[in-house]
Design a protein around this motif. Sequence first.
Motif, PDB file in Angstrom:
ATOM      1  N   VAL A   1       8.352   7.934   3.046  1.00  0.00           N
ATOM      2  CA  VAL A   1       8.321   6.833   2.047  1.00  0.00           C
ATOM      3  C   VAL A   1       9.374   6.924   0.967  1.00  0.00           C
ATOM      4  CG1 VAL A   1       6.716   5.774   0.404  1.00  0.00           C
ATOM      5  CG2 VAL A   1       5.828   6.133   2.692  1.00  0.00           C
ATOM      6  N   ARG A   2       9.499   8.212   0.575  1.00  0.00           N
ATOM      7  CA  ARG A   2      10.637   8.325  -0.648  1.00  0.00           C
ATOM      8  C   ARG A   2      11.966   8.191  -0.094  1.00  0.00           C
ATOM      9  NH1 ARG A   2      11.115  14.100  -3.086  1.00  0.00           N
ATOM     10  NH2 ARG A   2      12.438  12.748  -4.639  1.00  0.00           N
ATOM     11  N   GLU A   3      12.198   8.694   1.395  1.00  0.00           N
ATOM     12  CA  GLU A   3      13.518   8.203   1.840  1.00  0.00           C
ATOM     13  C   GLU A   3      13.560   6.760   2.069  1.00  0.00           C
ATOM     14  OE1 GLU A   3      16.073   9.325   5.881  1.00  0.00           O
ATOM     15  OE2 GLU A   3      14.216  10.379   5.340  1.00  0.00           O
ATOM     16  N   VAL A   4      12.796   5.970   2.480  1.00  0.00           N
ATOM     17  CA  VAL A   4      12.753   4.356   2.771  1.00  0.00           C
ATOM     18  C   VAL A   4      12.910   3.706   1.569  1.00  0.00           C
ATOM     19  CG1 VAL A   4      11.542   2.554   3.456  1.00  0.00           C
ATOM     20  CG2 VAL A   4      11.293   4.596   4.955  1.00  0.00           C
ATOM     21  N   PHE A   5      12.234   4.137   0.495  1.00  0.00           N
ATOM     22  CA  PHE A   5      12.483   3.610  -0.874  1.00  0.00           C
ATOM     23  C   PHE A   5      13.808   3.605  -1.381  1.00  0.00           C
ATOM     24  CE2 PHE A   5       7.676   2.928  -0.729  1.00  0.00           C
ATOM     25  CZ  PHE A   5       7.556   1.398  -0.747  1.00  0.00           C
ATOM     26  N   SER A   6      14.128   4.924  -1.137  1.00  0.00           N
ATOM     27  CA  SER A   6      15.629   5.193  -1.853  1.00  0.00           C
ATOM     28  C   SER A   6      16.725   4.493  -1.092  1.00  0.00           C
ATOM     29  CB  SER A   6      15.718   6.829  -1.725  1.00  0.00           C
ATOM     30  OG  SER A   6      15.998   7.247  -0.561  1.00  0.00           O
ATOM     31  N   LYS A   7      16.344   4.293   0.139  1.00  0.00           N
ATOM     32  CA  LYS A   7      17.613   3.385   0.866  1.00  0.00           C
ATOM     33  C   LYS A   7      17.548   2.175   0.590  1.00  0.00           C
ATOM     34  CE  LYS A   7      19.165   6.963   3.585  1.00  0.00           C
ATOM     35  NZ  LYS A   7      20.644   7.288   3.334  1.00  0.00           N
ATOM     36  N   LEU A   8      16.150   1.583   0.307  1.00  0.00           N
ATOM     37  CA  LEU A   8      16.000   0.131  -0.057  1.00  0.00           C
ATOM     38  C   LEU A   8      16.828  -0.063  -1.498  1.00  0.00           C
ATOM     39  CD1 LEU A   8      12.478  -0.606   1.031  1.00  0.00           C
ATOM     40  CD2 LEU A   8      14.518  -1.731   1.957  1.00  0.00           C
ATOM     41  N   ALA A   9      16.571   0.876  -2.303  1.00  0.00           N
ATOM     42  CA  ALA A   9      16.933   0.642  -3.551  1.00  0.00           C
ATOM     43  C   ALA A   9      18.514   0.723  -3.551  1.00  0.00           C
ATOM     44  CB  ALA A   9      16.536   1.956  -4.646  1.00  0.00           C
ATOM     45  N   LEU A  10      19.056   1.646  -2.808  1.00  0.00           N
ATOM     46  CA  LEU A  10      20.454   1.566  -2.683  1.00  0.00           C
ATOM     47  C   LEU A  10      21.138   0.452  -1.980  1.00  0.00           C
ATOM     48  CD1 LEU A  10      23.040   3.649  -2.906  1.00  0.00           C
ATOM     49  CD2 LEU A  10      22.598   4.369  -0.384  1.00  0.00           C
ATOM     50  N   THR A  11      20.454  -0.298  -0.895  1.00  0.00           N
ATOM     51  CA  THR A  11      20.705  -1.324  -0.288  1.00  0.00           C
ATOM     52  C   THR A  11      20.678  -2.534  -1.292  1.00  0.00           C
ATOM     53  OG1 THR A  11      19.965  -0.543   1.947  1.00  0.00           O
ATOM     54  CG2 THR A  11      20.410  -3.008   1.558  1.00  0.00           C
TER      55      THR A  11
ATOM     56  N   LYS B   1       1.030  -1.160  -0.151  1.00  0.00           N
ATOM     57  CA  LYS B   1       0.015   0.022   0.088  1.00  0.00           C
ATOM     58  C   LYS B   1       0.794   1.384  -0.024  1.00  0.00           C
ATOM     59  CE  LYS B   1      -4.367  -1.953   2.269  1.00  0.00           C
ATOM     60  NZ  LYS B   1      -3.926  -3.244   2.075  1.00  0.00           N
ATOM     61  N   LEU B   2       1.945   1.147   0.624  1.00  0.00           N
ATOM     62  CA  LEU B   2       2.753   2.590   0.758  1.00  0.00           C
ATOM     63  C   LEU B   2       3.503   2.564  -0.627  1.00  0.00           C
ATOM     64  CD1 LEU B   2       4.804   1.897   4.149  1.00  0.00           C
ATOM     65  CD2 LEU B   2       2.989   3.499   3.552  1.00  0.00           C
ATOM     66  N   ARG B   3       3.904   1.360  -1.329  1.00  0.00           N
ATOM     67  CA  ARG B   3       4.453   1.539  -2.660  1.00  0.00           C
ATOM     68  C   ARG B   3       3.342   2.389  -3.552  1.00  0.00           C
ATOM     69  NH1 ARG B   3       4.167  -1.764  -7.318  1.00  0.00           N
ATOM     70  NH2 ARG B   3       2.735  -3.055  -5.982  1.00  0.00           N
ATOM     71  N   ILE B   4       2.301   1.760  -3.555  1.00  0.00           N
ATOM     72  CA  ILE B   4       0.870   2.496  -4.265  1.00  0.00           C
ATOM     73  C   ILE B   4       0.680   3.958  -3.923  1.00  0.00           C
ATOM     74  CG2 ILE B   4      -1.437   2.378  -4.878  1.00  0.00           C
ATOM     75  CD1 ILE B   4      -1.181  -0.701  -4.345  1.00  0.00           C
ATOM     76  N   PHE B   5       0.704   4.216  -2.534  1.00  0.00           N
ATOM     77  CA  PHE B   5       0.838   5.575  -2.433  1.00  0.00           C
ATOM     78  C   PHE B   5       1.825   6.455  -2.672  1.00  0.00           C
ATOM     79  CE2 PHE B   5       2.597   8.583   0.860  1.00  0.00           C
ATOM     80  CZ  PHE B   5       1.538   9.577   0.919  1.00  0.00           C
ATOM     81  N   HIS B   6       3.075   6.099  -2.634  1.00  0.00           N
ATOM     82  CA  HIS B   6       4.170   6.903  -3.284  1.00  0.00           C
ATOM     83  C   HIS B   6       3.930   7.154  -4.841  1.00  0.00           C
ATOM     84  CE1 HIS B   6       8.039   8.416  -3.858  1.00  0.00           C
ATOM     85  NE2 HIS B   6       8.303   7.627  -4.450  1.00  0.00           N
ATOM     86  N   ALA B   7       3.571   6.075  -5.483  1.00  0.00           N
ATOM     87  CA  ALA B   7       3.341   6.247  -6.968  1.00  0.00           C
ATOM     88  C   ALA B   7       2.422   7.164  -7.060  1.00  0.00           C
ATOM     89  CB  ALA B   7       2.769   4.868  -7.658  1.00  0.00           C
TER      90      ALA B   7
END
Length: 297
Positions: free
Chosen positions: A68-78, A5-11
Motif C-alpha cells: 500500500v505504501r508503494e502504491v500510494f507513493s507512486k500515485l502521489a508521484l503520478t 479502506k486501504l487508505r484508512i488501513f495505511h493511516a
Amino acid sequence: MDWDKLRIFHAVAEAGSFTHAGDRLSLSQSAVSRQISALEEVLRVPLFHRHARGLILTEQGEVLNRTVREVFSKLALTQAFLSESKERAAGKIKITTTTGFGLSWLSPRLHRFLEMHPDIEVTLLLEDADLDLGMREADVAIRLHPPTQPDLVQRHLANFPMPIYASPEYLERYGTPKTIKELADHQIIGFAGWHLPLPNVNWLLDLLRQEGLAHRGGRLAINNISAVATAIAAGTGIGSLPLYAASAHPNLVRILPEQNLPLVEAYFVYPEELRTSKRIAVFRDFLLTEISNLKNH
C-alpha cells in the motif's frame, strides 16, 4: 479491495492506533475501527494485533502495508507529474536536508527562491536521518554525504571545508592557539547525537586523540550544528564548522589556517521519475547559484 479502506488501513499502520489515525483522517475512532474490521473480513486475515498499548501489524499486515505504501507513493508521484505545468515551474516541492544546513544556510535564502518562482509551494523537512525519497517522504534531498539510496538521480553541489573557528572575544580572553598542541588547552565544542549529520563532524576531537593530546577543555557537546556555531560565536569555545554553517556568523575568526581540513560533500538527489520536472530543475539551479555565491565570498 476498496481504495478508501486501504487508505484508512495505511493511516492506522503508520499511526499505530485507531485514535491517532482518526485524528489524521478527521474520522471517529469507531469509524476507523469498523473500516479495518471490514477490510479484515474481506481479506479473511487479521491485519493487526490489538493490545492495550496500541496496534502491531501482523505478518499479513506488514506485507499489505509495504504494498500500500508503494502504491500510494507512486500515485502521489503520478499526481505531481500530471499536475505540473509544461510551460513554467509550478506546484509543490518537499525538500529535506539536515537541521544544520537547513537552519544556518538554506532557510535564510529560501525567500529569494519563492520570489523568483511565485507558483511553487515549498515544504522544508529538517532531519539528520535520511528520509526515504523512494517512498515519497520528500521529493528532493540535499545530502551532506555521498548518497547510498539506490535508483536516485544525484548531482554534486559542492565540497565544503570544515575550518576551525573562534570568536574575537574568546581569543582576546584566552589567546589564539598557534598549534594543535596549544589547542588542546582550550575549550573545544563538539557534536553529540544519535544521527551524525556529517561523516567528519568531530574530526577535531578525533585529531587531538590521535595526537595523544588529552583535550582538557572538551566539556561541551551539542546535537545541532547551528547551535554549535552559535556557541562558538558567543565565545563559549573553539570548534570546527562547515563553511555553510560559519557563513551565518561573519564575525568568526578562523584559526590554525594551515591545518589540513576534511571536506563535507553536498549532493542534490531526487527520484528518477522527477528527472524532467521543471520545479526540481529550477530549485537545483537556485542551489548551484547560491552555493557559487557563497564560495566566491
